[in-house]
Enzyme design. Structure first.
Site, short mmCIF file in Angstrom:
data_model
loop_
_atom_site.label_atom_id
_atom_site.label_comp_id
_atom_site.label_asym_id
_atom_site.label_seq_id
_atom_site.Cartn_x
_atom_site.Cartn_y
_atom_site.Cartn_z
CE LYS A 1 102.83 -109.26 -42.32
NZ LYS A 1 102.05 -108.10 -41.86
CB ALA B 1 100.34 -103.01 -45.97
N GLY B 2 97.52 -101.45 -46.53
CA GLY B 2 96.94 -100.43 -47.37
C GLY B 2 95.45 -100.53 -47.60
CG ASN C 1 95.44 -104.63 -37.15
OD1 ASN C 1 96.42 -104.63 -36.42
ND2 ASN C 1 94.24 -104.50 -36.63
#
Length: 260
Positions: A102, A189-190, A211
């Protein structure tokens, strides 16, 4: 639903939840959350988590076995293309030729927003070197097309800033990316809570990587369970096809044949 597998790099996965390994209090909590999530792909920041590069320190792979999970090395905390490429090569060496990575190249430490110029440069070099690149990017549809055309196997637009928990702030752009893409699109993300993950899946994304939403929850293991269910529910809702939105009410029962 058993036949609704997520295909990535020629391999089939039942789970569409990809989960990170940083920010937990220890490796035991990491292991417990990942097991509860049902995730089969686990991403590792080589600049933050030890998978053998730091001899004598606890090794994540003693808790998260590569025999059970697909380990997805990532280039978190890289701010140049050169750093990112070097990190991917280190991962390939540590994981015996593993080519799935990634890619993320960040612009600054305050926003952790992707540096697109360096992302494009690193992606091109890694693809030419035989890596299978999943790439973190902004929600620009043109950038997404460029990354796909140069050979990235998955496009991963941000929902909002890394670790912000703000959810998907620009669903319109992600829908445009989805319409044009011929490779998997995963929100990265977010995500802050289960409803954010469900929304991504309802839009048609092939998966979600997270995460902080799990690791920073008051009960990470319970949140991992919630995220698993949200991903599954959102995917089923997408496949089922939602009813059209209407400006006015519509009776649940037909008007014909009313008793007078």
């Amino acid at each position: 639903m058993n036949n609704d597998a997520f295909l990535l790099d020629g391999k089939s996965y039942q789970s569409r939840l990809l989960i990170g390994t940083g920010k937990y209090k220890d490796f035991n909590e990491t292991q417990a959350a990942i097991e509860m999530s049902g995730a089969e792909i686990v991403t590792v920041a080589l600049r933050r988590v030890n998978i053998g590069q730091n001899a004598g320190e606890p090794n994540l792979l003693d808790f998260i076995s590569p025999d059970k999970y697909t380990i997805l090395p990532n280039t978190a905390f890289c701010y140049t293309a050169e750093e990112a490429v070097r990190t991917c090569k280190l991962a390939r060496e540590l994981l015996d030729g593993h080519s799935l990575v990634k890619l993320e190249v960040l612009g600054d430490q305050k926003t952790l927003y992707p540096n697109i110029m360096h992302t494009l440069k690193a992606a091109e070099e890694l693809v030419k070197d035989g890596f299978k690149v999943m790439v973190y990017t902004n929600d620009d549809p043109i950038v997404a097309q460029e990354l796909e055309q140069m050979g990235c196997i998955a496009i991963m637009p941000l929902g909002s800033l890394i670790g912000s928990g703000l959810g998907i702030l620009n669903p319109h752009n992600i829908r445009i990316i989805l319409e044009a893409a011929n490779v998997p699109v995963l929100v990265d993300a977010g995500v802050g809570t289960a409803s954010d993950a469900a929304l991504a899946m309802e839009m048609g994304c092939q998966g979600v990587l997270m995460n902080s939403a799990i690791a920073h929850a008051q009960n990470p293991v319970l949140m991992a369970s919630a995220m698993k269910k949200a991903i599954e529910a959102g995917r089923e809702a997408f496949l089922a096809g939602r009813m059209p939105k209407k400006a006015y009410a519509s009776a649940s029962s037909p008007m014909e044949g009313l008793i007078k």
